[in-house]
Motif scaffolding. Structure first.
Motif, short mmCIF file in Angstrom:
data_model
loop_
_atom_site.label_atom_id
_atom_site.label_comp_id
_atom_site.label_asym_id
_atom_site.label_seq_id
_atom_site.Cartn_x
_atom_site.Cartn_y
_atom_site.Cartn_z
N VAL A 17 0.99 -1.23 0.11
CA VAL A 17 0.06 -0.12 -0.08
C VAL A 17 1.00 1.39 -0.02
CG1 VAL A 17 -1.82 1.47 1.14
CG2 VAL A 17 -1.96 -1.29 1.11
N THR A 18 2.01 1.25 0.65
CA THR A 18 2.89 2.38 0.68
C THR A 18 3.39 2.57 -0.52
OG1 THR A 18 3.19 1.88 2.89
CG2 THR A 18 4.96 3.44 1.93
N ALA A 19 3.80 1.54 -1.44
CA ALA A 19 4.54 1.59 -2.67
C ALA A 19 3.37 1.91 -3.54
CB ALA A 19 4.87 0.30 -2.95
N LEU A 20 2.12 1.90 -3.41
CA LEU A 20 1.22 2.52 -4.36
C LEU A 20 1.09 4.11 -4.14
CD1 LEU A 20 -1.89 0.20 -4.00
CD2 LEU A 20 -0.87 0.70 -6.08
N ASN A 21 1.23 4.54 -2.76
CA ASN A 21 1.30 5.91 -2.47
C ASN A 21 2.50 6.76 -3.36
OD1 ASN A 21 -0.87 7.17 -0.59
ND2 ASN A 21 -0.07 5.30 0.77
N ARG A 22 3.60 5.93 -3.37
CA ARG A 22 4.74 6.36 -4.07
C ARG A 22 4.70 6.34 -5.44
NH1 ARG A 22 8.36 3.02 0.05
NH2 ARG A 22 8.31 4.56 1.79
N SER A 23 3.80 5.65 -6.08
CA SER A 23 3.47 5.57 -7.63
C SER A 23 2.96 7.02 -8.32
CB SER A 23 2.52 4.32 -7.91
OG SER A 23 1.28 4.84 -7.54
N ASP A 24 3.19 6.61 -9.44
CA ASP A 24 2.58 8.11 -10.30
C ASP A 24 1.21 7.96 -10.53
OD1 ASP A 24 5.26 9.20 -9.86
OD2 ASP A 24 5.90 8.49 -12.04
N ALA A 25 0.59 6.60 -10.33
CA ALA A 25 -0.63 6.38 -11.05
C ALA A 25 -1.86 6.96 -10.10
CB ALA A 25 -0.88 4.97 -10.98
N VAL A 26 -1.58 7.09 -8.67
CA VAL A 26 -2.45 7.65 -7.76
C VAL A 26 -1.64 8.84 -6.72
CG1 VAL A 26 -3.87 5.86 -7.65
CG2 VAL A 26 -2.17 5.78 -6.23
N GLU A 27 -2.59 9.47 -6.00
CA GLU A 27 -2.01 10.65 -5.38
C GLU A 27 -2.00 10.16 -3.82
OE1 GLU A 27 -3.96 14.24 -5.59
OE2 GLU A 27 -3.26 14.58 -7.63
N LEU A 28 -3.04 9.04 -3.52
CA LEU A 28 -3.42 8.50 -2.39
C LEU A 28 -3.75 7.13 -2.41
CD1 LEU A 28 -3.44 9.21 0.69
CD2 LEU A 28 -5.90 9.89 0.42
N ALA A 29 -3.24 6.37 -1.43
CA ALA A 29 -3.54 5.07 -1.33
C ALA A 29 -3.86 4.63 -0.05
CB ALA A 29 -2.73 3.89 -2.01
N ILE A 30 -4.91 4.08 0.43
CA ILE A 30 -5.18 3.69 1.94
C ILE A 30 -5.96 2.40 2.03
CG2 ILE A 30 -6.77 4.40 3.73
CD1 ILE A 30 -7.01 7.30 2.55
N ALA A 31 -5.28 1.69 2.71
CA ALA A 31 -5.81 0.20 3.11
C ALA A 31 -7.07 0.44 4.08
CB ALA A 31 -4.95 -0.51 3.86
N VAL A 32 -8.26 -0.29 3.57
CA VAL A 32 -9.47 -0.12 4.45
C VAL A 32 -9.06 -0.53 5.80
CG1 VAL A 32 -11.72 -0.97 4.51
CG2 VAL A 32 -10.97 0.18 2.41
N ASP A 33 -8.51 -1.83 5.82
CA ASP A 33 -8.26 -2.56 7.03
C ASP A 33 -7.08 -1.92 7.86
OD1 ASP A 33 -10.26 -4.41 6.82
OD2 ASP A 33 -8.86 -5.27 5.09
N GLU A 34 -6.84 -1.54 9.13
CA GLU A 34 -5.78 -1.20 9.71
C GLU A 34 -4.88 -2.09 10.16
OE1 GLU A 34 -7.07 1.23 12.94
OE2 GLU A 34 -8.82 1.99 12.10
#
Length: 93
Positions: A17-34
């Motif tokens: 999920v952290t890697a998704l946040n660093r990607s250029d494809a999205v500005e924000l990625a959040i896991a629904v489960d904590e």
């Protein structure tokens, strides 16, 4: 290849999920489960928020909210609720 196609066919761990946040494809990625791996993720750009849910056939988009129609906070809340409801209905693996 789409972003959905690039996701592994299993729940995502915190690092993914952290890697998704660093990607250029999205500005924000959040896991629904904590805690632990998640089968539900929220993705946001400057134009939309999407709820993704892992099911038997892989990751699918279960909700998309345009930011033309809502502010980001409201869109994130709507997408999170939809992902949780879809999971409860058994739409995920």
């Amino acid at each position: 290849m789409t972003l959905l196609d690039s996701l592994p066919p299993r729940p995502l761990d915190e690092g993914e999920v952290t890697a998704l946040n660093r990607s250029d494809a999205v500005e924000l990625a959040i896991a629904v489960d904590e805690d632990g791996p998640t089968d539900a993720v929220l993705l946001a750009t400057d134009a939309w928020v999407k709820a993704l849910l892992l099911g038997d056939d892989g990751w699918t988009v279960v909700e998309t909210v345009s930011l033309d129609d809502a502010d980001r906070y409201e869109a994130l809340r709507t997408c999170e609720e939809t992902a949780r409801e879809a999971r409860e209905r058994g739409e995920s693996a």
